[in-house]
Design an enzyme around this catalytic site. Structure first.
Site, PDB file in Angstrom:
ATOM      1  CG  MET A   1      -1.912  -1.182   1.163  1.00  0.00           C
ATOM      2  SD  MET A   1      -3.439  -0.906   2.063  1.00  0.00           S
ATOM      3  CE  MET A   1      -2.824  -0.655   3.711  1.00  0.00           C
ATOM      4  N   GLY A   2       2.173   1.069  -0.286  1.00  0.00           N
ATOM      5  CA  GLY A   2       3.053   2.222  -0.405  1.00  0.00           C
ATOM      6  C   GLY A   2       3.516   2.774   0.933  1.00  0.00           C
ATOM      7  CE1 TYR A   3       4.818   8.612   3.917  1.00  0.00           C
ATOM      8  CE2 TYR A   3       5.236   7.244   5.847  1.00  0.00           C
ATOM      9  CZ  TYR A   3       5.259   8.471   5.213  1.00  0.00           C
ATOM     10  OH  TYR A   3       5.754   9.572   5.880  1.00  0.00           O
TER      11      TYR A   3
ATOM     12  CG  HIS B   1       6.818  -1.899   2.258  1.00  0.00           C
ATOM     13  ND1 HIS B   1       6.748  -0.743   2.999  1.00  0.00           N
ATOM     14  CD2 HIS B   1       5.568  -2.428   2.285  1.00  0.00           C
ATOM     15  CE1 HIS B   1       5.507  -0.567   3.433  1.00  0.00           C
ATOM     16  NE2 HIS B   1       4.773  -1.575   3.026  1.00  0.00           N
TER      17      HIS B   1
ATOM     18  CD  GLN C   1      -6.191  -3.821   2.151  1.00  0.00           C
ATOM     19  OE1 GLN C   1      -6.050  -4.290   1.032  1.00  0.00           O
ATOM     20  NE2 GLN C   1      -5.236  -3.904   3.066  1.00  0.00           N
TER      21      GLN C   1
ATOM     22  CD  GLN D   1       6.924 -14.077  11.002  1.00  0.00           C
ATOM     23  OE1 GLN D   1       7.974 -14.560  10.579  1.00  0.00           O
ATOM     24  NE2 GLN D   1       6.757 -13.703  12.262  1.00  0.00           N
TER      25      GLN D   1
ATOM     26  CB  VAL E   1      12.126  -5.570   8.438  1.00  0.00           C
ATOM     27  CG1 VAL E   1      13.250  -4.565   8.646  1.00  0.00           C
ATOM     28  CG2 VAL E   1      12.486  -6.558   7.332  1.00  0.00           C
TER      29      VAL E   1
ATOM     30  CG  MET F   1      10.651  -1.186  10.292  1.00  0.00           C
ATOM     31  SD  MET F   1      11.750  -0.796   8.951  1.00  0.00           S
ATOM     32  CE  MET F   1      13.206  -0.383   9.893  1.00  0.00           C
TER      33      MET F   1
HETATM   34  P1  AMP Z   1       1.454  -2.872   3.479  1.00  0.00           P
HETATM   35  O1  AMP Z   1       1.988  -1.821   2.570  1.00  0.00           O
HETATM   36  O2  AMP Z   1       1.475  -2.477   4.924  1.00  0.00           O
HETATM   37  O3  AMP Z   1       0.135  -3.427   3.028  1.00  0.00           O
HETATM   38  O4  AMP Z   1       2.464  -4.077   3.396  1.00  0.00           O
HETATM   39  C1  AMP Z   1       2.815  -4.661   2.173  1.00  0.00           C
HETATM   40  C2  AMP Z   1       3.556  -5.943   2.441  1.00  0.00           C
HETATM   41  O5  AMP Z   1       4.726  -5.667   3.192  1.00  0.00           O
HETATM   42  C3  AMP Z   1       2.720  -6.940   3.257  1.00  0.00           C
HETATM   43  O6  AMP Z   1       2.940  -8.242   2.750  1.00  0.00           O
HETATM   44  C4  AMP Z   1       3.283  -6.779   4.642  1.00  0.00           C
HETATM   45  O7  AMP Z   1       3.143  -7.927   5.456  1.00  0.00           O
HETATM   46  C5  AMP Z   1       4.742  -6.491   4.350  1.00  0.00           C
HETATM   47  N1  AMP Z   1       5.353  -5.784   5.478  1.00  0.00           N
HETATM   48  C6  AMP Z   1       4.906  -4.654   6.079  1.00  0.00           C
HETATM   49  N2  AMP Z   1       5.692  -4.346   7.132  1.00  0.00           N
HETATM   50  C7  AMP Z   1       6.650  -5.311   7.200  1.00  0.00           C
HETATM   51  C8  AMP Z   1       7.746  -5.551   8.076  1.00  0.00           C
HETATM   52  N3  AMP Z   1       8.027  -4.756   9.107  1.00  0.00           N
HETATM   53  N4  AMP Z   1       8.514  -6.628   7.835  1.00  0.00           N
HETATM   54  C9  AMP Z   1       8.238  -7.471   6.807  1.00  0.00           C
HETATM   55  N5  AMP Z   1       7.220  -7.281   5.938  1.00  0.00           N
HETATM   56  C10 AMP Z   1       6.429  -6.228   6.145  1.00  0.00           C
END
Ligand code: AMP
Length: 285
Positions: A30-32, A37, A61, A149, A177, A185
């Site tokens: 979802m960026g940022y 990521h 969602q 995860q 991470v 994060m």
């Molecule tokens: P999001 O942009 O938050 O929807 O995350 C996109 C992908 O990055 C998803 O598969 C998340 O589980 C993964 N993700 C987000 N934060 C972390 C993190 N701290 N460590 C590992 N993967 C992450």
């Protein structure tokens, strides 16, 4: 690095890559973007000829009253971060292109798996996730897709969807991470001020405490949950949403670790102020 905003152009390019015999690794986001990521992107680059990263804050969602409007966005910063990685294409569609007027097709993993943990607190959330992820699979045509995860329930739900609907994509889980402090994060960490960020460390602290108890021989998950609860409750700014100890294949509740072969997931969601944070630890038993 190519940037596609249009669904049909992205799909055509992906088909052309497949015709040319290339393998595609997809990282949906979802960026940022942050280092979490980027860990997914780096994993994808190791295994596939081509890495595609999608950036889409998926309105489907988010529930009513959730943070869809405020969700942090900075597409130009994201693009420059991805240029420094081995990324061939970014897919950043508009909501209107993904869900044209009259859109009415959804994909849902039903049952307990999506009704517990985050699904209990966020009805409809996983239906939005599985719908968008299946669309992304059809548009970007990945051989492998990477999920963190960090959102353990999400990746388990997607694994079930892929298995049961026979999608020809492999799902890879990438470990969490964390910042040096231990805080997992998350794009949502930007909502926290310094005091709240300090308070947020209680999530990982509680998880580590539970892991220590397990390593010391504790098997009773009620005892483990109580231990986690007492640590989180000692932090004045923290309000527990849930603490669950579940199987890492199907999210089934675990009463006693003696019944488990392999790993359990200790998962929790905690509100710090108005920010809801999730974290988890996979522990081998
Ligand atoms: P999001 O942009 O938050 O929807 O995350 C996109 C992908 O990055 C998803 O598969 C998340 O589980 C993964 N993700 C987000 N934060 C972390 C993190 N701290 N460590 C590992 N993967 C992450």
């Amino acid at each position: 690095m190519l940037v596609f905003e249009n669904v049909r152009e992205m799909q055509k390019w992906s088909l052309d890559q497949k015709k040319a015999g290339k393998t595609i690794g997809l990282v949906p986001t979802m960026g940022y973007l942050h280092a979490g990521h980027l860990a997914l992107v780096k994993e994808a680059a190791k295994a596939s000829d081509i890495v595609v990263v999608s950036i889409f804050v998926n309105p489907m969602q988010f529930g009513q009253g959730e943070d869809f409007e405020e969700y942090p966005r900075d597409i130009s910063r994201d693009i420059s971060l991805l240029k420094a990685e081995n990324v061939a294409a970014v897919f950043a569609p508009s909501a209107r292109d993904m869900y044209p007027v009259g859109y009415s097709t959804f994909l849902e993993v039903t049952g307990e798996m999506t009704n517990k943990l985050c699904g209990k607190k966020r009805p409809g959330h996983f239906k939005g996730v599985t719908t968008v992820v299946s669309k992304l699979f059809n548009i970007c045509i990945p051989d492998v897709a990477y999920f963190g995860q960090k959102d353990i329930q999400q990746v388990i739900v997607i694994e079930k969807m892929v298995k049961e609907l026979n999608f020809s994509v492999k799902i890879e889980r990438v470990p969490i991470v964390r910042e040096a402090s231990g805080l997992a994060m998350s794009s949502r960490n930007v909502y926290l001020d310094e005091v709240q960020k300090e308070a947020a460390l209680v999530l990982y602290k509680a998880l580590q405490y539970a892991e220590k108890l397990i390593n010391g021989g504790e098997k009773d998950t009620a005892v483990l949950s109580k231990g986690i609860e007492s640590i989180v409750k000692a932090e004045k700014l923290a309000i527990i949403d849930y603490i669950e100890i579940v199987d890492d294949v199907d999210l089934a509740n675990v009463a006693n670790l003696s019944n488990i072969k392999g790993s359990v997931v200790i998962a929790l969601a905690v509100k710090i102020g108005s920010t809801r944070l999730i974290d988890n630890l996979v522990v081998e038993v």
